[in-house]
Design a protein around this motif. Structure first.
Motif, PDB file in Angstrom:
ATOM      1  N   UNK A 157      29.488  26.863  27.873  1.00 40.88           N
ATOM      2  CA  UNK A 157      31.067  26.558  28.218  1.00 40.88           C
ATOM      3  C   UNK A 157      31.923  27.051  27.154  1.00 40.88           C
ATOM      4  N   UNK A 158      31.499  26.741  25.840  1.00 41.74           N
ATOM      5  CA  UNK A 158      32.474  27.256  24.623  1.00 41.74           C
ATOM      6  C   UNK A 158      31.495  27.778  23.819  1.00 41.74           C
ATOM      7  N   UNK A 159      31.734  29.173  23.432  1.00 37.31           N
ATOM      8  CA  UNK A 159      30.796  29.775  22.526  1.00 37.31           C
ATOM      9  C   UNK A 159      30.804  29.230  21.055  1.00 37.31           C
ATOM     10  N   UNK A 160      29.631  29.272  20.503  1.00 35.37           N
ATOM     11  CA  UNK A 160      29.692  28.824  19.135  1.00 35.37           C
ATOM     12  C   UNK A 160      30.640  29.970  18.375  1.00 35.37           C
ATOM     13  N   UNK A 161      31.148  28.994  17.220  1.00 35.70           N
ATOM     14  CA  UNK A 161      32.050  29.928  16.454  1.00 35.70           C
ATOM     15  C   UNK A 161      33.799  29.791  16.927  1.00 35.70           C
ATOM     16  N   UNK A 162      33.773  29.230  18.237  1.00 30.91           N
ATOM     17  CA  UNK A 162      35.141  28.767  18.831  1.00 30.91           C
ATOM     18  C   UNK A 162      36.040  28.043  17.921  1.00 30.91           C
ATOM     19  N   UNK A 163      37.261  28.573  17.741  1.00 31.30           N
ATOM     20  CA  UNK A 163      38.278  27.586  16.757  1.00 31.30           C
ATOM     21  C   UNK A 163      38.853  26.828  18.027  1.00 31.30           C
ATOM     22  N   UNK A 164      38.747  25.236  17.746  1.00 31.53           N
ATOM     23  CA  UNK A 164      39.305  24.259  18.739  1.00 31.53           C
ATOM     24  C   UNK A 164      40.347  23.512  17.859  1.00 31.53           C
ATOM     25  N   UNK A 165      40.985  22.927  19.015  1.00 37.42           N
ATOM     26  CA  UNK A 165      41.860  21.736  18.493  1.00 37.42           C
ATOM     27  C   UNK A 165      41.616  20.633  19.313  1.00 37.42           C
ATOM     28  N   UNK A 166      41.045  19.533  19.127  1.00 34.77           N
ATOM     29  CA  UNK A 166      40.594  18.427  19.864  1.00 34.77           C
ATOM     30  C   UNK A 166      41.584  17.082  19.743  1.00 34.77           C
ATOM     31  N   UNK A 167      42.143  16.942  21.010  1.00 37.39           N
ATOM     32  CA  UNK A 167      43.021  15.796  20.734  1.00 37.39           C
ATOM     33  C   UNK A 167      42.478  14.383  20.317  1.00 37.39           C
ATOM     34  N   UNK A 168      43.077  13.938  19.336  1.00 28.46           N
ATOM     35  CA  UNK A 168      42.780  12.792  18.701  1.00 28.46           C
ATOM     36  C   UNK A 168      41.678  12.851  17.456  1.00 28.46           C
ATOM     37  N   UNK A 169      41.172  14.304  17.227  1.00 28.39           N
ATOM     38  CA  UNK A 169      40.444  14.491  16.334  1.00 28.39           C
ATOM     39  C   UNK A 169      40.811  15.704  15.200  1.00 28.39           C
ATOM     40  N   UNK A 170      41.442  16.528  15.731  1.00 23.74           N
ATOM     41  CA  UNK A 170      42.002  17.648  14.976  1.00 23.74           C
ATOM     42  C   UNK A 170      41.194  19.208  15.109  1.00 23.74           C
ATOM     43  N   UNK A 171      41.569  19.906  14.182  1.00 21.96           N
ATOM     44  CA  UNK A 171      40.953  21.325  14.358  1.00 21.96           C
ATOM     45  C   UNK A 171      39.610  21.502  13.605  1.00 21.96           C
ATOM     46  N   UNK A 172      38.840  22.183  14.482  1.00 27.03           N
ATOM     47  CA  UNK A 172      37.699  22.195  14.099  1.00 27.03           C
ATOM     48  C   UNK A 172      36.999  23.463  14.479  1.00 27.03           C
ATOM     49  N   UNK A 173      35.763  23.813  14.360  1.00 28.91           N
ATOM     50  CA  UNK A 173      34.950  24.998  15.109  1.00 28.91           C
ATOM     51  C   UNK A 173      33.778  24.336  15.677  1.00 28.91           C
ATOM     52  N   UNK A 174      33.376  25.040  16.775  1.00 30.13           N
ATOM     53  CA  UNK A 174      32.399  24.711  17.699  1.00 30.13           C
ATOM     54  C   UNK A 174      31.234  25.521  16.697  1.00 30.13           C
ATOM     55  N   UNK A 175      30.384  24.590  16.068  1.00 19.95           N
ATOM     56  CA  UNK A 175      29.184  24.919  15.260  1.00 19.95           C
ATOM     57  C   UNK A 175      28.144  24.292  15.516  1.00 19.95           C
ATOM     58  N   UNK A 176      27.843  23.475  16.476  1.00 23.29           N
ATOM     59  CA  UNK A 176      26.804  22.773  16.594  1.00 23.29           C
ATOM     60  C   UNK A 176      26.196  22.501  18.035  1.00 23.29           C
ATOM     61  N   UNK A 177      24.920  22.263  18.372  1.00 19.08           N
ATOM     62  CA  UNK A 177      24.596  22.007  19.817  1.00 19.08           C
ATOM     63  C   UNK A 177      23.774  20.824  19.679  1.00 19.08           C
ATOM     64  N   UNK A 178      23.530  20.429  20.869  1.00 18.47           N
ATOM     65  CA  UNK A 178      22.661  19.073  21.179  1.00 18.47           C
ATOM     66  C   UNK A 178      22.030  19.296  22.504  1.00 18.47           C
ATOM     67  N   UNK A 179      20.953  18.513  22.584  1.00 18.30           N
ATOM     68  CA  UNK A 179      20.222  18.519  23.853  1.00 18.30           C
ATOM     69  C   UNK A 179      20.933  17.752  24.902  1.00 18.30           C
ATOM     70  N   UNK A 180      21.740  16.743  24.427  1.00 17.81           N
ATOM     71  CA  UNK A 180      22.645  16.065  25.503  1.00 17.81           C
ATOM     72  C   UNK A 180      23.871  16.614  25.901  1.00 17.81           C
ATOM     73  N   UNK A 181      24.243  17.952  25.002  1.00 18.89           N
ATOM     74  CA  UNK A 181      25.603  18.464  25.354  1.00 18.89           C
ATOM     75  C   UNK A 181      25.256  19.400  26.166  1.00 18.89           C
ATOM     76  N   UNK A 182      25.652  19.195  27.400  1.00 18.41           N
ATOM     77  CA  UNK A 182      25.537  20.151  28.591  1.00 18.41           C
ATOM     78  C   UNK A 182      26.734  20.294  29.672  1.00 18.41           C
ATOM     79  N   UNK A 183      27.377  21.080  29.637  1.00 16.80           N
ATOM     80  CA  UNK A 183      28.397  21.063  30.693  1.00 16.80           C
ATOM     81  C   UNK A 183      29.701  20.834  30.095  1.00 16.80           C
ATOM     82  N   UNK A 184      30.359  20.275  30.833  1.00 15.33           N
ATOM     83  CA  UNK A 184      31.961  19.919  30.058  1.00 15.33           C
ATOM     84  C   UNK A 184      31.903  18.512  29.367  1.00 15.33           C
ATOM     85  N   UNK A 185      31.247  18.864  28.022  1.00 18.19           N
ATOM     86  CA  UNK A 185      31.365  17.910  27.222  1.00 18.19           C
ATOM     87  C   UNK A 185      31.176  18.291  25.858  1.00 18.19           C
ATOM     88  N   UNK A 186      31.749  17.598  24.988  1.00 21.92           N
ATOM     89  CA  UNK A 186      31.757  17.876  23.381  1.00 21.92           C
ATOM     90  C   UNK A 186      31.497  16.695  22.801  1.00 21.92           C
TER      91      UNK A 186
END
Length: 211
Positions: A157-186
């Motif tokens: 859904x979002x490639x690793x390394x993507x630069x993001x702005x998450x509402x209420x959290x701030x700027x960060x990069x997509x740098x991790x994965x998880x077994x429960x993180x499938x589909x439209x969830x971060x």
């Protein structure tokens, strides 16, 4: 973080003033910006939350909260009580309040260029107290003890390394994965399990900042 300060009373006025001078700066922080820093990550590191970005920016006369420079030295006081001065409040002109409100509004409405997705968000931590947390290094090798701002994603859904702005959290990069993180969830990272509990599960706007 809040440092507890004590002021020992003395009978000598000069000694009392000296004692106050020693303790008045007990909560003052000097932070040298590195290439991985954002004001959000600095707020998280020293205050334990992301709510003090504007306070740090104001203390260092930073007009754009999204622009800090590698090697820049930031100075701010982590003791909220010390930052409030009755003299300053009394002397503040009426238009200063308006300027502060406009500044706050500008920060809140900062435009982030990119595609925005509505996603579900959970939180995880490298805190040993978090039974569901992971280690201290992400899937891409980011050390969470050095830079706690990280987002776990489904790479399809979002490639690793993507630069993001998450509402209420701030700027960060997509740098991790998880077994429960499938589909439209971060999954956003916090240093402590308590912060994850406060975040809970919520719907957020995620802006893809990379072109």
């Amino acid at each position: 973080m809040k440092l507890v300060k004590s002021l020992f009373a003395t009978t000598a006025i000069l000694a009392g003033v000296a004692a106050f001078g020693v303790n008045a700066n007990a909560a003052e922080v000097e932070h040298t910006v590195t290439s991985s820093d954002t004001l959000t990550s600095i707020s998280l590191k020293y205050y334990g939350d992301t709510d003090h970005v504007q306070a740090i920016a104001t203390a260092n006369k930073i007009a754009n909260v999204d622009l800090i420079i590698d090697g820049q030295v930031l100075k701010f006081d982590t003791d909220k009580d010390v930052t409030t001065s009755s003299d300053t409040t009394a002397a503040a002109p009426a238009n200063q309040t308006t300027s502060q409100e406009e500044s706050s509004a500008a920060t809140t409405n900062t435009a982030y260029s990119g595609r925005t997705i509505t996603m579900e968000s959970t939180a995880y931590s490298s805190d040993p107290a978090d039974a569901l947390g992971g280690g201290t290094v992400t899937a891409t090798g980011q050390n969470l003890l050095e830079n706690p701002m990280a987002v776990a994603v489904d790479p399809s859904v979002i490639p690793l390394g993507t630069h993001l702005y998450v509402e209420g959290y701030g700027e960060a990069y997509a740098v991790d994965t998880g077994s429960a993180i499938q589909g439209n969830i971060i999954d956003v990272h916090f240093p402590t399990a308590a912060q994850c509990d406060v975040w809970g599960r919520r719907q957020v706007q995620v802006t893809i900042l990379d072109n």
